[in-house]
Design a protein around this motif. Sequence first.
Motif, PDB file in Angstrom:
ATOM      1  N   PHE A   3       0.831  -1.206   0.000  1.00 42.39           N
ATOM      2  CA  PHE A   3       0.000   0.000   0.000  1.00 42.39           C
ATOM      3  C   PHE A   3       0.865   1.256   0.000  1.00 42.39           C
ATOM      4  N   ALA A   4       1.885   1.305   0.862  1.00 47.69           N
ATOM      5  CA  ALA A   4       2.781   2.464   0.912  1.00 47.69           C
ATOM      6  C   ALA A   4       3.492   2.642  -0.429  1.00 47.69           C
ATOM      7  N   ALA A   5       3.918   1.549  -1.036  1.00 49.30           N
ATOM      8  CA  ALA A   5       4.584   1.625  -2.344  1.00 49.30           C
ATOM      9  C   ALA A   5       3.651   2.213  -3.391  1.00 49.30           C
ATOM     10  N   LYS A   6       2.359   1.847  -3.344  1.00 50.78           N
ATOM     11  CA  LYS A   6       1.382   2.408  -4.283  1.00 50.78           C
ATOM     12  C   LYS A   6       1.210   3.911  -4.045  1.00 50.78           C
ATOM     13  N   VAL A   7       1.200   4.327  -2.785  1.00 51.38           N
ATOM     14  CA  VAL A   7       1.107   5.755  -2.478  1.00 51.38           C
ATOM     15  C   VAL A   7       2.304   6.481  -3.068  1.00 51.38           C
ATOM     16  N   TRP A   8       3.510   5.965  -2.818  1.00 53.14           N
ATOM     17  CA  TRP A   8       4.724   6.597  -3.354  1.00 53.14           C
ATOM     18  C   TRP A   8       4.715   6.619  -4.886  1.00 53.14           C
ATOM     19  N   GLU A   9       4.211   5.561  -5.512  1.00 54.92           N
ATOM     20  CA  GLU A   9       4.120   5.541  -6.977  1.00 54.92           C
ATOM     21  C   GLU A   9       3.219   6.666  -7.475  1.00 54.92           C
ATOM     22  N   LYS A  10       2.087   6.872  -6.818  1.00 56.91           N
ATOM     23  CA  LYS A  10       1.164   7.938  -7.230  1.00 56.91           C
ATOM     24  C   LYS A  10       1.773   9.323  -6.988  1.00 56.91           C
ATOM     25  N   ILE A  11       2.531   9.469  -5.909  1.00 62.32           N
ATOM     26  CA  ILE A  11       3.207  10.741  -5.649  1.00 62.32           C
ATOM     27  C   ILE A  11       4.278  10.976  -6.717  1.00 62.32           C
ATOM     28  N   ALA A  12       4.986   9.939  -7.111  1.00 59.57           N
ATOM     29  CA  ALA A  12       6.006  10.067  -8.157  1.00 59.57           C
ATOM     30  C   ALA A  12       5.378  10.475  -9.489  1.00 59.57           C
ATOM     31  N   VAL A  13       4.238   9.895  -9.824  1.00 64.93           N
ATOM     32  CA  VAL A  13       3.544  10.278 -11.060  1.00 64.93           C
ATOM     33  C   VAL A  13       3.115  11.740 -10.965  1.00 64.93           C
ATOM     34  N   ASN A  16      -9.955   5.013  15.062  1.00 67.28           N
ATOM     35  CA  ASN A  16     -11.269   5.527  14.656  1.00 67.28           C
ATOM     36  C   ASN A  16     -12.030   4.569  13.749  1.00 67.28           C
ATOM     37  N   ASN A  17     -11.430   3.409  13.501  1.00 70.07           N
ATOM     38  CA  ASN A  17     -12.044   2.399  12.637  1.00 70.07           C
ATOM     39  C   ASN A  17     -12.385   2.960  11.253  1.00 70.07           C
ATOM     40  N   SER A  18     -11.528   3.862  10.751  1.00 70.18           N
ATOM     41  CA  SER A  18     -11.734   4.481   9.440  1.00 70.18           C
ATOM     42  C   SER A  18     -11.201   3.579   8.342  1.00 70.18           C
ATOM     43  N   ASP A  19     -11.825   3.647   7.191  1.00 70.51           N
ATOM     44  CA  ASP A  19     -11.333   2.924   6.025  1.00 70.51           C
ATOM     45  C   ASP A  19     -10.062   3.598   5.509  1.00 70.51           C
ATOM     46  N   ILE A  20      -9.213   2.810   4.872  1.00 62.46           N
ATOM     47  CA  ILE A  20      -8.009   3.342   4.240  1.00 62.46           C
ATOM     48  C   ILE A  20      -8.200   3.200   2.738  1.00 62.46           C
ATOM     49  N   VAL A  21      -8.293   4.348   2.051  1.00 62.52           N
ATOM     50  CA  VAL A  21      -8.542   4.376   0.621  1.00 62.52           C
ATOM     51  C   VAL A  21      -7.355   5.065  -0.047  1.00 62.52           C
ATOM     52  N   LEU A  22      -6.733   4.372  -0.979  1.00 64.58           N
ATOM     53  CA  LEU A  22      -5.512   4.854  -1.619  1.00 64.58           C
ATOM     54  C   LEU A  22      -5.652   6.278  -2.158  1.00 64.58           C
ATOM     55  N   ASP A  23      -6.652   6.519  -2.973  1.00 67.04           N
ATOM     56  CA  ASP A  23      -6.796   7.837  -3.590  1.00 67.04           C
ATOM     57  C   ASP A  23      -7.063   8.937  -2.558  1.00 67.04           C
ATOM     58  N   GLU A  24      -7.759   8.606  -1.479  1.00 65.09           N
ATOM     59  CA  GLU A  24      -7.989   9.583  -0.420  1.00 65.09           C
ATOM     60  C   GLU A  24      -6.695   9.929   0.306  1.00 65.09           C
ATOM     61  N   VAL A  25      -5.832   8.951   0.504  1.00 62.42           N
ATOM     62  CA  VAL A  25      -4.529   9.211   1.130  1.00 62.42           C
ATOM     63  C   VAL A  25      -3.707  10.126   0.241  1.00 62.42           C
ATOM     64  N   VAL A  26      -3.697   9.871  -1.059  1.00 58.28           N
ATOM     65  CA  VAL A  26      -2.913  10.682  -1.994  1.00 58.28           C
ATOM     66  C   VAL A  26      -3.452  12.115  -2.056  1.00 58.28           C
ATOM     67  N   VAL A  27      -4.759  12.285  -2.116  1.00 60.31           N
ATOM     68  CA  VAL A  27      -5.342  13.634  -2.102  1.00 60.31           C
ATOM     69  C   VAL A  27      -4.975  14.340  -0.800  1.00 60.31           C
ATOM     70  N   GLY A  28      -5.006  13.609   0.299  1.00 61.78           N
ATOM     71  CA  GLY A  28      -4.615  14.188   1.583  1.00 61.78           C
ATOM     72  C   GLY A  28      -3.167  14.660   1.588  1.00 61.78           C
ATOM     73  N   ILE A  29      -2.285  13.907   0.954  1.00 57.65           N
ATOM     74  CA  ILE A  29      -0.872  14.296   0.860  1.00 57.65           C
ATOM     75  C   ILE A  29      -0.743  15.593   0.065  1.00 57.65           C
ATOM     76  N   LYS A  30      -1.456  15.676  -1.029  1.00 50.40           N
ATOM     77  CA  LYS A  30      -1.409  16.891  -1.842  1.00 50.40           C
ATOM     78  C   LYS A  30      -1.920  18.087  -1.049  1.00 50.40           C
ATOM     79  N   MET A  31      -2.997  17.882  -0.301  1.00 52.91           N
ATOM     80  CA  MET A  31      -3.577  18.973   0.474  1.00 52.91           C
ATOM     81  C   MET A  31      -2.647  19.391   1.618  1.00 52.91           C
TER      82      MET A  31
END
Length: 135
Positions: A25-35, A88-103
């Motif tokens: 999952f972390a690798a996918k986040v980093w891949e999206k940040i690299a793109v 908080n029992n929150s879901d982890i969604v890849l695209d939401e994490v990436v948008v959060g990083i950008k924000m």
Amino acid sequence: MEDKLCVFCSAENEDLDHLGFLCFFAAKVWEKIAVWLDIRLTVSLAGSAHFSSFFQELRGKMEKKQIGIIWLATIWSLWNSRNNFIFNNSDIVLDEVVVGIKMVSWIWLSAGVTNRVFISFYFWFQAPLVALKNL
């Protein structure tokens, strides 16, 4: 102390290197940040080796502080996603994490702008290197 499986993949024991860099999952986040940043990034690196690789890819494209803020925002967002899942029992969604990083990186960079030039979130979200050249 009992071992705890990674909340992102449930396949490996959680440690900082796995959680921030080596987990699928972390690798996918980093891949999206690299793109997003239009760079090539070796995702199999961890810790200071990962930062060095990230820095080398962006050197000359933005200031050191800006590179560090994006890198730290990514680590911080991964850690917060982990904590939100656990506490908080929150879901982890890849695209939401990436948008959060950008924000988060935009907020942190905007807070540090001393020449009062506004960084457009729209341009930051679409093309961060272009947005930074306008500072």
